[in-house]
Enzyme design. Structure first.
Site, PDB file in Angstrom:
ATOM      1  N   GLY A 119     -32.887  -0.916 -22.136  1.00 43.68           N
ATOM      2  CA  GLY A 119     -32.245   0.187 -21.421  1.00 43.68           C
ATOM      3  C   GLY A 119     -33.014   1.485 -21.516  1.00 43.68           C
ATOM      4  O   GLY A 119     -33.070   2.257 -20.550  1.00 43.68           O
TER       5      GLY A 119
ATOM      6  N   ASP B  32     -42.038  -6.486 -26.376  1.00 39.60           N
ATOM      7  CA  ASP B  32     -40.698  -7.071 -26.410  1.00 39.60           C
ATOM      8  C   ASP B  32     -40.868  -8.589 -26.487  1.00 39.60           C
ATOM      9  O   ASP B  32     -41.744  -9.143 -25.833  1.00 39.60           O
ATOM     10  CB  ASP B  32     -39.903  -6.699 -25.144  1.00 39.60           C
ATOM     11  CG  ASP B  32     -38.401  -6.715 -25.386  1.00 39.60           C
ATOM     12  OD1 ASP B  32     -37.740  -5.711 -25.119  1.00 39.60           O
ATOM     13  OD2 ASP B  32     -37.888  -7.767 -25.853  1.00 39.60           O
TER      14      ASP B  32
ATOM     15  N   LYS C 133     -39.409 -10.139 -20.961  1.00 37.59           N
ATOM     16  CA  LYS C 133     -39.128  -8.744 -20.610  1.00 37.59           C
ATOM     17  C   LYS C 133     -40.390  -7.891 -20.533  1.00 37.59           C
ATOM     18  O   LYS C 133     -40.501  -7.023 -19.671  1.00 37.59           O
ATOM     19  CB  LYS C 133     -38.182  -8.125 -21.645  1.00 37.59           C
ATOM     20  CG  LYS C 133     -36.751  -8.467 -21.410  1.00 37.59           C
ATOM     21  CD  LYS C 133     -35.889  -7.599 -22.311  1.00 37.59           C
ATOM     22  CE  LYS C 133     -34.441  -8.011 -22.161  1.00 37.59           C
ATOM     23  NZ  LYS C 133     -33.582  -7.230 -23.071  1.00 37.59           N
TER      24      LYS C 133
ATOM     25  N   CYS D  31     -36.681  11.417 -43.176  1.00 37.77           N
ATOM     26  CA  CYS D  31     -36.098  12.697 -43.614  1.00 37.77           C
ATOM     27  C   CYS D  31     -34.677  12.811 -43.045  1.00 37.77           C
ATOM     28  O   CYS D  31     -33.793  13.386 -43.666  1.00 37.77           O
ATOM     29  CB  CYS D  31     -36.927  13.875 -43.114  1.00 37.77           C
ATOM     30  SG  CYS D  31     -38.556  14.032 -43.849  1.00 37.77           S
TER      31      CYS D  31
ATOM     32  N   CYS E 136     -25.303  -1.922 -29.367  1.00 41.27           N
ATOM     33  CA  CYS E 136     -24.782  -1.837 -28.003  1.00 41.27           C
ATOM     34  C   CYS E 136     -24.165  -3.166 -27.567  1.00 41.27           C
ATOM     35  O   CYS E 136     -23.222  -3.189 -26.778  1.00 41.27           O
ATOM     36  CB  CYS E 136     -25.894  -1.445 -27.036  1.00 41.27           C
ATOM     37  SG  CYS E 136     -26.419   0.254 -27.248  1.00 41.27           S
TER      38      CYS E 136
HETATM   39 ZN   LIG Z   1     -39.897  12.242 -44.309  1.00 43.44          ZN
END
Ligand SMILES: [Zn+2]
Length: 275
Positions: free
Chosen positions: A44, A65, A89, A180, A194
């Site tokens: 998507g 993919d 795909k 982070c 999804c």
């Molecule tokens: Zn980092």
């Protein structure tokens, strides 16, 4: 970078709306032509992403993919078509991208990204786009991008919401990496995919298109980079928000005493798929 500013007449016509832009021009278009971008996931997000990058004249586009096109993909994965159900795909997306712009070089990889192949693949591209829908591949890609010093343009969607950011601590002093923001993958099953929770098809289209826009900005070096910021879009409320992200000095991947120095923690069987 040595830029080839020799455009054919067809190229000048094809890219005329780019070349007209003061921030792009012939030099910017030549930069796009020289760029090599890797799209991970031809789903998507990867569909509009690959199509807009091809239309924009990105010289080389890799598409990774290992899945095949299914009927349930076609509600959002607009690079694929009903008559290509069952096709690989990466190949199907390459056909769609080539149909828009036969001049660009498309490199399809019918493979699952893993700890053994990811660094070799990243070494061949300048910018990497994450369009996957599983944390195994997201964290593998995020770690590999920091180790290989590659800019990561990362988008995610679920239900009616999307998120987008750029991670490039190797270029942006004080810029965060993906870890982070998310230090560890969530426990399995705690965040739905999804395929479990659903997604409005057009939401993936908007986020993949925003992702393509950020890739083009990074290559052209125009505007404000999304590095150090997270864009959050709530489609139901029609509201965009941008929150500031800071590098974590104790980050295991990019911090002062980083403990992730290779991909050994990814040497376990995982599952890769696209949105
Ligand atoms: Zn980092």
């Amino acid at each position: 970078m040595d830029l080839d500013l020799d455009f054919t007449e067809d190229e000048i016509r094809r890219y005329s709306r780019h070349i007209l832009l003061q921030d792009v021009g012939g030099t910017g278009q030549a930069r796009l032509k020289a760029a090599r971008v890797l799209v991970v996931g031809a789903g998507g997000l990867g569909s509009p992403l690959a199509l807009y990058l091809a239309a924009a004249g990105i010289g080389t586009i890799g598409i990774v993919d290992d899945d095949r096109v299914e009927l349930s993909n076609l509600q959002r994965q607009i690079a694929h078509t009903t008559d290509r159900i069952g096709a690989l795909k990466a190949e199907s997306a390459a056909v769609a991208a080539k149909a828009i712009n036969p001049d660009v070089h498309i490199e399809p990889f019918n493979a699952r990204l893993d700890a053994d192949n990811v660094l070799g693949l990243l070494g061949r591209y300048d910018i990497v786009c994450d369009g996957t829908d599983n944390f195994t591949t997201r964290f593998l890609l995020a770690d590999a991008c920091v180790l290989a010093r590659r800019t990561l343009v990362s988008a995610a969607v679920l239900r009616f919401e999307g998120q987008l950011s750029v991670f490039k601590p190797h270029l942006h002093e004080g810029g965060p990496c993906y870890r982070c923001l998310y230090p560890e993958p969530p426990p399995p099953g705690s965040v739905p995919t999804c395929s479990e929770a659903g997604v409005l098809g057009a939401v993936t289209g908007v986020m993949g298109t925003l992702q393509a826009t950020e890739v083009l900005k990074e290559i052209l070096e125009v505007g404000e980079s999304l590095s150090g910021k997270l864009l959050i879009w709530d489609a139901l409320a029609t509201r965009f928000r941008t929150v500031r992200l800071r590098a974590d000095p104790d980050c295991a991947l990019c911090g002062r005493a980083a403990t992730i120095r290779d991909l050994s923690l990814h040497h376990s069987p995982g599952q890769a798929c696209a949105v």
